[in-house]
Design a protein around this motif. Structure first.
Motif, PDB file in Angstrom:
ATOM      1  N   LEU A  86       0.837  -1.196   0.000  1.00  0.00           N
ATOM      2  CA  LEU A  86       0.000   0.000   0.000  1.00  0.00           C
ATOM      3  C   LEU A  86       0.877   1.254   0.000  1.00  0.00           C
ATOM      4  O   LEU A  86       0.647   2.191  -0.774  1.00  0.00           O
ATOM      5  CB  LEU A  86      -0.917  -0.021   1.229  1.00  0.00           C
ATOM      6  CG  LEU A  86      -2.079   0.944   1.256  1.00  0.00           C
ATOM      7  CD1 LEU A  86      -3.040   0.666   0.112  1.00  0.00           C
ATOM      8  CD2 LEU A  86      -2.817   0.818   2.586  1.00  0.00           C
ATOM      9  N   ALA A  87       1.904   1.250   0.822  1.00  0.00           N
ATOM     10  CA  ALA A  87       2.820   2.392   0.875  1.00  0.00           C
ATOM     11  C   ALA A  87       3.628   2.515  -0.414  1.00  0.00           C
ATOM     12  O   ALA A  87       3.796   3.617  -0.950  1.00  0.00           O
ATOM     13  CB  ALA A  87       3.763   2.251   2.070  1.00  0.00           C
ATOM     14  N   ALA A  96       2.829   1.435  -3.419  1.00  0.00           N
ATOM     15  CA  ALA A  96       1.958   1.858  -4.519  1.00  0.00           C
ATOM     16  C   ALA A  96       1.777   3.371  -4.511  1.00  0.00           C
ATOM     17  O   ALA A  96       1.716   4.004  -5.575  1.00  0.00           O
ATOM     18  CB  ALA A  96       0.608   1.159  -4.418  1.00  0.00           C
ATOM     19  N   ALA A  97       1.722   3.934  -3.342  1.00  0.00           N
ATOM     20  CA  ALA A  97       1.540   5.383  -3.240  1.00  0.00           C
ATOM     21  C   ALA A  97       2.840   6.128  -3.556  1.00  0.00           C
ATOM     22  O   ALA A  97       2.807   7.254  -4.056  1.00  0.00           O
ATOM     23  CB  ALA A  97       1.047   5.747  -1.853  1.00  0.00           C
ATOM     24  N   LEU A  98       3.987   5.499  -3.305  1.00  0.00           N
ATOM     25  CA  LEU A  98       5.262   6.201  -3.420  1.00  0.00           C
ATOM     26  C   LEU A  98       6.206   5.650  -4.488  1.00  0.00           C
ATOM     27  O   LEU A  98       7.316   6.158  -4.634  1.00  0.00           O
ATOM     28  CB  LEU A  98       5.993   6.152  -2.068  1.00  0.00           C
ATOM     29  CG  LEU A  98       5.229   6.655  -0.849  1.00  0.00           C
ATOM     30  CD1 LEU A  98       5.986   6.306   0.414  1.00  0.00           C
ATOM     31  CD2 LEU A  98       4.997   8.150  -0.948  1.00  0.00           C
ATOM     32  N   LYS A 115       6.806   5.545  -7.806  1.00  0.00           N
ATOM     33  CA  LYS A 115       7.505   6.333  -8.825  1.00  0.00           C
ATOM     34  C   LYS A 115       8.565   7.229  -8.194  1.00  0.00           C
ATOM     35  O   LYS A 115       9.637   7.412  -8.757  1.00  0.00           O
ATOM     36  CB  LYS A 115       6.505   7.153  -9.627  1.00  0.00           C
ATOM     37  CG  LYS A 115       5.675   6.314 -10.549  1.00  0.00           C
ATOM     38  CD  LYS A 115       4.755   7.160 -11.391  1.00  0.00           C
ATOM     39  CE  LYS A 115       3.916   6.254 -12.268  1.00  0.00           C
ATOM     40  NZ  LYS A 115       2.954   6.967 -13.069  1.00  0.00           N
ATOM     41  N   ASN A 116       8.266   7.754  -7.040  1.00  0.00           N
ATOM     42  CA  ASN A 116       9.228   8.631  -6.378  1.00  0.00           C
ATOM     43  C   ASN A 116      10.392   7.847  -5.764  1.00  0.00           C
ATOM     44  O   ASN A 116      11.509   8.342  -5.709  1.00  0.00           O
ATOM     45  CB  ASN A 116       8.534   9.455  -5.292  1.00  0.00           C
ATOM     46  CG  ASN A 116       7.552  10.447  -5.880  1.00  0.00           C
ATOM     47  OD1 ASN A 116       7.717  10.891  -7.015  1.00  0.00           O
ATOM     48  ND2 ASN A 116       6.525  10.778  -5.130  1.00  0.00           N
TER      49      ASN A 116
END
Length: 191
Positions: free
Chosen positions: A91-92, A94-96, A98-99
């Motif tokens: 979950l974390a 997936a949110a981050l 690309k960065n």
């Protein structure tokens, strides 16, 4: 108390394991044997059952081991424990994602994990082969050659290698499991 132990044990396994179910086998084995929940032989049986049932290996193993020790609540808590860390991490990520991948440190971390996972899988495979084919559970144990296991291993490996050589692709693992199950019925059931 067993329910809390199951949850915390599989939470720990899920939190520190990288490389999927095969990477987790050695950690699950260590924890299960340390707690005395299963014998080495029963653990190998659980791996075979987990491999031949649908779903991820680690989840199946957690469910089966939890069920054997704590019934339905044990199965539920062990399964929740093993999947919760991965769920939260994914979950974390997936949110981050690309960065994160633009940082060399993250890529270096992931590159460093690959040999570790390969080593864990290899060590587990060697341990399982020695246990199944020779009866050795620890260094120094007497060797009791299990010819039926060697025959099944050789036939399945031979079929897999031959198929890959001739067809230039891998044979279905499901077919290999069915072949080994059939050989097990013939060799262990009739002799």
């Amino acid at each position: 108390m067993i329910l809390i132990q199951l949850f915390l044990t599989f939470l720990k396994v899920g939190a520190v394991s990288f490389g999927g179910g095969y990477g987790m086998i050695s950690l699950i084995r260590e924890e299960v044997l340390a707690h005395g929940w299963l014998t080495e032989e029963a653990f190998l049986d659980f791996i075979a059952v987990s491999e031949s049932t649908p779903g991820p290996l680690a989840v199946n193993m957690a469910t089966f081991i939890g069920s054997s020790q704590g019934g339905f609540p044990g199965a539920l808590l062990a399964t929740l424990g093993v999947v919760l860390p991965a769920f939260l991490i994914m979950l974390a990520i997936a949110a981050l994602l690309k960065n994160l991948l633009k940082y060399a440190g993250v890529n270096a971390f992931l590159e460093g994990l690959r040999p570790c996972v390969a080593g864990l899988i290899t060590a587990t495979a060697v341990t399982m082969i020695l246990t199944v084919m020779t009866g050795m559970k620890a260094v120094g144990d007497p060797v009791t050659f299990e010819w039926r296991s060697v025959v099944i291993f050789a036939v399945v490996a031979g079929i897999g290698i031959s198929y890959r050589t001739v067809k230039k692709k891998s044979i279905s693992p499901i077919l290999l499991i069915l072949i080994s199950a059939g050989l097990g019925v013939v060799l262990y059931g009739l002799i």
